[in-house]
Design an enzyme around this catalytic site. Structure first.
Site: not given
Ligand code: AGP
Length: 609
Positions: A100, A489
């Site tokens: 790892n 969120e």
């Molecule tokens: C961030 O806290 C959220 N979970 C969400 O905005 C996330 O950043 C967005 O869906 C993009 O995801 P990704 O980076 O996997 O593309």
């Protein structure tokens, strides 16, 4: 991160290895494998995919040996596949290794070993370790491993098994975790505690630079100079669920605390000589391609989009190129203006976000080369982009992105400095100064994390409100956007991010007595402007929580709470200023009894439009 398990003792090894690997599944993986030493010799089975695929491949007639090693792989070098899965053997099946970490100089070592007649079968950096052990073997496995790792640059937790010394397992550790579970007539090895909890709660923690020789009845730990070390036996009191989170209450807090390590892993091999040299040769961008860039377009969603906003400020400041940052869901439907001199960068932690993938495909359909910044090797985005700059944050389990965001910003800084270096925009002294400041950031993040109690106290106030504001100018505004999203969120508190200068154009109407306003004021060159906006809020009796660099004039009398960040270069402050905001959101959510790791209505990867 990869998962390692090892067993030697009075029981049949295979079921113990499989169960241990399943306890490490939370770490995220894309392939798995086991190697067992039994009367018939060595048996190695590896499979891409879930551990159940490995079990089907092994079948019911599994080897009856009482020692073995197992591994779940989180791909870094070499896409997920049966061949790239661990354990790895060398030219013969005399030696088997699981690992790892990241071997930074594996290419050079592989070329040298091939020139010495070694034949490789995988694309991985790990296989180099097996061949090094084979190359140096002198009849003493421990001494061989100690000799072999002297050639290695990078991080490793490794376990080596040797057919000719079939009464022991040898381990070594540098920068990647490894523990030893102590049993009766049996002993265990694992990357993390959950894998051994069903058998023992007594463990040794192997430290950097230490080696272990493990038999069914003994565990000897020594230094690189073979000095025997007396280790403290640690008693694990966590239950299995807590153990998966490393003893933290939620994956989100665990991942916030992992950020210094995630930054160091992402810098590894890319920020050399204490930060004085940037090395992104992995991108295979020619000087002509780099000098030909006249515009940059960054496309992403959510937190990744906010990372792009930070990148915009850094890139425009250092490269003096126009940088546009767009939401992927907007980009894909607005017939964007792209030309052959536009560098398109997509950012995605998961590498599977539908809108971001669609934006990548649109850009490529226009003939643009796309560079992807992603955290998942073998993800759709990584496979379809022309160039990939991986963030080595390790698997991010919590829906709210934290360590991935931080390593996305770091990657954008590395890319910016690299492009500036090639385009001759920074002299050596400026480059070294920026690189050294970048190199120093993980320790500064650690210092901030050590003060989480201060943030917890501020979060208690925040948690009582249903609406808050985050304000900032320039890069502070970009970080304010991320801070607001984090709070929304996971705590469900409405939060709005505003450019500080915009308050008087409307939002000031919402500032009522006591309402929390998180004001970022980290940019020293515009601190007076930021302060005047803070005064606007205070004049309406808003409750101002200010983030500023230490050494900034005394703000205590200007605001209600202030959290001073360790000083750094202004353009690097986002890596520091977002950390208190992550903790603020986390503790506000905990205070409101929210399901922190899995907020309502949200998914970790939005693979649909
Ligand atoms: C961030 O806290 C959220 N979970 C969400 O905005 C996330 O950043 C967005 O869906 C993009 O995801 P990704 O980076 O996997 O593309």
């Amino acid at each position: 991160m990869c998962g390692i398990v090892g067993y030697i003792g009075r029981q049949i090894a295979y079921p113990i290895l499989i169960e241990g690997l399943k306890k490490l599944e939370y770490r995220g993986y894309d392939s798995a494998g086991v190697a067992l030493l039994c009367h018939e010799g060595l048996k190695v089975v590896k499979a891409k995919g879930e551990i159940t695929v490995l079990e089907e491949k092994v079948g019911q007639s599994f080897p009856a040996g009482n020692m073995g090693i197992g591994h779940t792989r989180w791909a870094t070098h070499g896409a997920p596949s049966d061949v790239n899965a661990h354990p790895h053997c060398a030219c013969t099946e005399e030696f088997t290794v699981v690992h790892n970490g990241i071997i930074e100089n594996y290419r050079a070592l592989r070329h040298w070993l091939e020139s010495e007649g070694h034949r490789f079968s995988s694309e991985t950096d790990t296989e180099v370790l097996a061949h090094l052990v084979e190359h140096y073997y002198n009849g003493d496995l421990l001494k061989t491993v100690q000799e072999a790792i002297k050639k290695v640059e990078g991080s490793f937790a490794m376990v080596v098994m040797c057919r000719g010394e079939n009464d022991k397992l040898v381990c070594a550790r540098r920068d990647s975790p490894l523990i030893i579970g102590l049993g009766e007539g049996e002993n265990f090895i694992a990357s993390d505690v959950p894998a051994v909890l069903n058998y023992t709660r007594k463990i040794y923690i192997l430290e950097d630079g230490e080696f272990a020789v493990i038999t069914a009845s003994s565990v000897q730990i020594c230094s690189a100079e073979c000095t025997m070390l007396q280790k403290e036996v640690r008693e694990i009191t966590w239950d299995a669920v807590a153990a998966e989170k490393g003893g933290f209450r939620h994956f989100m807090l665990k991942e916030i605390m992992e950020q210094p390590r995630a930054l160091r892993e992402t810098m590894r091999g890319r920020l050399l000589n204490g930060g004085r040299e940037i090395n992104l040769s992995e991108l295979n961008l020619t000087p002509e391609e780099i000098n030909d860039i006249s515009r940059i377009y960054i496309v992403a969603c959510g937190t990744a989009y906010h990372a792009g906003l930070v990148g915009k400020y850094a890139m425009e400041k250092l490269l003096r190129l126009p940088v546009e940052v767009d939401l992927a869901s907007e980009f894909r439907y607005r017939d964007p203006l792209l030309d052959e001199k536009t560098m398109v960068i997509v950012i995605s932690q998961s590498g599977e976000t539908a809108d971001t993938l669609a934006a990548l495909r649109l850009a490529r359909s226009r003939g643009n080369k796309v560079l992807a910044i992603t955290n998942v090797v073998g993800s759709s985005v990584s496979r379809e982009a022309d160039k990939v700059l991986y963030t080595w944050a390790g698997p991010e389990i919590a829906v709210a992105s934290t360590k991935a965001y931080l390593t996305q910003i770091l990657s954008l800084y590395l890319l910016t400095l690299y492009l500036a270096q090639v385009r001759g925009l920074l002299d050596r002294q400026e480059l070294e100064k920026a690189g050294e400041a970048l190199f120093a950031l993980p320790a500064k993040v650690e210092e901030i994390l050590s003060r989480e109690v201060e943030i917890q106290d501020i979060a208690a106030y925040l948690s009582c409100w249903e609406s808050t504001f985050f304000i900032g100018r320039n890069m502070d505004f970009a970080v304010a956007m991320e801070g607001a999203l984090k709070l929304k969120e996971i705590s469900y508190i409405h939060a709005e991010a505003y450019a500080s200068g915009e308050l008087k154009h409307g939002t000031l109407a919402l500032i009522v007595e006591g309402i929390p306003v998180i004001a970022l004021a980290t940019q020293k060159d515009i601190i007076e402007k930021s302060l005047s906006n803070i005064k606007e809020v205070k004049a309406r009796n808003g409750y101002v929580i200010c983030l500023a660099q230490e050494g900034t004039e005394d703000l205590q009398n200007e605001v209600d709470r202030v959290f001073y960040l360790p000083a750094t270069e202004d353009f690097l402050t986002p890596i520091l200023s977002v950390v208190p905001l992550q903790l603020l959101s986390y503790y506000a959510a905990v205070a409101r009894c929210c399901p922190v790791d899995k907020p309502r209505n949200l998914a970790k990867s939005v693979t649909v439009e």
